[in-house]
Design a protein around this motif. Structure first.
Motif, PDB file in Angstrom:
ATOM      1  N   GLU A   4      35.769  40.174  46.584  1.00  0.00           N
ATOM      2  CA  GLU A   4      37.426  39.386  46.352  1.00  0.00           C
ATOM      3  C   GLU A   4      36.660  38.312  45.748  1.00  0.00           C
ATOM      4  OE1 GLU A   4      40.953  39.175  48.943  1.00  0.00           O
ATOM      5  OE2 GLU A   4      40.437  41.478  49.508  1.00  0.00           O
ATOM      6  N   ARG A   7      38.619  32.011  47.266  1.00  0.00           N
ATOM      7  CA  ARG A   7      39.916  31.307  46.982  1.00  0.00           C
ATOM      8  C   ARG A   7      39.898  29.570  47.634  1.00  0.00           C
ATOM      9  NH1 ARG A   7      42.536  34.463  51.656  1.00  0.00           N
ATOM     10  NH2 ARG A   7      40.944  34.034  53.001  1.00  0.00           N
ATOM     11  N   CYS A  35      36.709  26.125  40.653  1.00  0.00           N
ATOM     12  CA  CYS A  35      37.018  26.872  40.192  1.00  0.00           C
ATOM     13  C   CYS A  35      35.407  28.073  40.075  1.00  0.00           C
ATOM     14  CB  CYS A  35      37.874  27.616  39.457  1.00  0.00           C
ATOM     15  SG  CYS A  35      39.534  27.229  40.484  1.00  0.00           S
ATOM     16  N   ALA A  39      36.061  31.729  41.108  1.00  0.00           N
ATOM     17  CA  ALA A  39      36.701  32.121  42.773  1.00  0.00           C
ATOM     18  C   ALA A  39      38.082  31.741  42.011  1.00  0.00           C
ATOM     19  CB  ALA A  39      36.129  29.931  42.997  1.00  0.00           C
ATOM     20  N   THR A  40      39.351  31.717  43.194  1.00  0.00           N
ATOM     21  CA  THR A  40      40.565  31.400  42.143  1.00  0.00           C
ATOM     22  C   THR A  40      40.984  30.361  43.021  1.00  0.00           C
ATOM     23  OG1 THR A  40      40.529  33.810  41.716  1.00  0.00           O
ATOM     24  CG2 THR A  40      42.638  33.175  42.567  1.00  0.00           C
ATOM     25  N   VAL A  42      43.774  28.992  44.435  1.00  0.00           N
ATOM     26  CA  VAL A  42      45.486  29.317  45.427  1.00  0.00           C
ATOM     27  C   VAL A  42      46.027  27.987  45.766  1.00  0.00           C
ATOM     28  CG1 VAL A  42      46.211  29.757  47.559  1.00  0.00           C
ATOM     29  CG2 VAL A  42      44.365  30.641  46.745  1.00  0.00           C
ATOM     30  N   ARG A  43      46.099  26.408  45.672  1.00  0.00           N
ATOM     31  CA  ARG A  43      46.728  25.705  46.086  1.00  0.00           C
ATOM     32  C   ARG A  43      45.854  24.128  44.968  1.00  0.00           C
ATOM     33  NH1 ARG A  43      51.266  26.328  46.743  1.00  0.00           N
ATOM     34  NH2 ARG A  43      51.263  23.749  46.627  1.00  0.00           N
ATOM     35  N   GLN A 111      47.509  24.749  54.518  1.00  0.00           N
ATOM     36  CA  GLN A 111      46.826  25.858  54.073  1.00  0.00           C
ATOM     37  C   GLN A 111      45.607  26.593  54.289  1.00  0.00           C
ATOM     38  OE1 GLN A 111      48.069  23.538  50.616  1.00  0.00           O
ATOM     39  NE2 GLN A 111      50.138  23.344  51.071  1.00  0.00           N
ATOM     40  N   ASN A 114      44.602  30.310  54.527  1.00  0.00           N
ATOM     41  CA  ASN A 114      44.409  30.818  53.292  1.00  0.00           C
ATOM     42  C   ASN A 114      43.070  30.921  52.221  1.00  0.00           C
ATOM     43  OD1 ASN A 114      46.724  32.813  53.766  1.00  0.00           O
ATOM     44  ND2 ASN A 114      47.832  30.779  53.340  1.00  0.00           N
ATOM     45  N   LEU A 115      42.340  29.786  52.844  1.00  0.00           N
ATOM     46  CA  LEU A 115      41.379  29.348  51.868  1.00  0.00           C
ATOM     47  C   LEU A 115      40.145  29.836  52.414  1.00  0.00           C
ATOM     48  CD1 LEU A 115      43.080  25.226  51.161  1.00  0.00           C
ATOM     49  CD2 LEU A 115      42.833  28.162  49.819  1.00  0.00           C
ATOM     50  N   ASP A 116      38.733  29.324  51.691  1.00  0.00           N
ATOM     51  CA  ASP A 116      37.422  30.137  51.791  1.00  0.00           C
ATOM     52  C   ASP A 116      36.966  28.202  51.290  1.00  0.00           C
ATOM     53  OD1 ASP A 116      37.706  32.768  52.321  1.00  0.00           O
ATOM     54  OD2 ASP A 116      37.917  32.634  49.893  1.00  0.00           O
ATOM     55  N   CYS A 139      36.362  27.057  56.466  1.00  0.00           N
ATOM     56  CA  CYS A 139      36.272  27.014  54.936  1.00  0.00           C
ATOM     57  C   CYS A 139      34.836  25.710  54.591  1.00  0.00           C
ATOM     58  CB  CYS A 139      37.478  25.699  54.991  1.00  0.00           C
ATOM     59  SG  CYS A 139      39.132  26.438  54.643  1.00  0.00           S
TER      60      CYS A 139
END
Length: 170
Positions: A4, A7, A35, A39-40, A42-43, A111, A114-116, A139
């Motif tokens: 994956e 994030r 990104c 990377a994606t 997310v926020r 938040q 939900n993040l790396d 993180c």
């Protein structure tokens, strides 16, 4: 086995950056930097100040701010606006205040589950404890800033990079 994408959350203290060498920063370049490596995002949060008193008397300011906010939204950023409040000190001097630090800190911490990776775009040393808390949540924390960057913030981040070194950021 599927790997994956990492994030990423981007949190921009636009007031701090604009006052410290980052005026005119290209937010789309910041997003691309955040990104990197597939990377994606997310926020994408941009924290801005808006002076309603000035907006009443200065049409150019009002229209310019509306266009800027709209452009950021078009790039995928959530725009969080803090209204400037005017105060008078004991000497009768008027000063403005629009501190976005608490809003940014709370959002990043809530938040982060939900993040790396979190990219903080600020040089403000008030965020040192936020960096530590984000790291404790698992993180990786990266800081991008221009001038007047807190030495402690630089040391605490997993990566600090001067915005001047990111091609096309300004």
């Amino acid at each position: 086995m599927r790997i994956e994408a990492m994030r990423v959350g981007v949190y921009v203290d636009a007031v701090n950056l604009a006052m410290n060498g980052g005026f005119g920063m290209r937010y789309e370049v910041l997003r691309a930097f955040a990104c990197r490596g597939g990377a994606t995002a997310v926020r994408l949060n941009a924290y801005l100040a808006f002076d309603p008193v000035r907006a009443q008397r200065d049409e150019e300011y009002r229209v310019g701010q509306a266009r800027f906010h709209s452009a950021l939204r078009d790039m995928g950023y959530k725009v969080i606006v803090k209204e400037v409040k005017w105060y008078t000190d004991e000497t009768g001097m008027r000063f403005a205040k629009a501190n976005v630090d608490l809003d940014l800190a709370v959002d990043a911490l809530l938040q982060s589950k939900n993040l790396d990776r979190v990219l903080l775009a600020t040089g403000d040393g008030d965020f040192v404890q936020v960096v530590k808390a984000l790291q404790n949540n698992g993180c990786r924390v990266e800081v991008v800033a221009f001038d007047n960057v807190s030495a402690e913030l630089r040391k605490e981040a997993d990566l600090y990079i001067s915005g001047y070194l990111i091609p096309g950021l300004l």
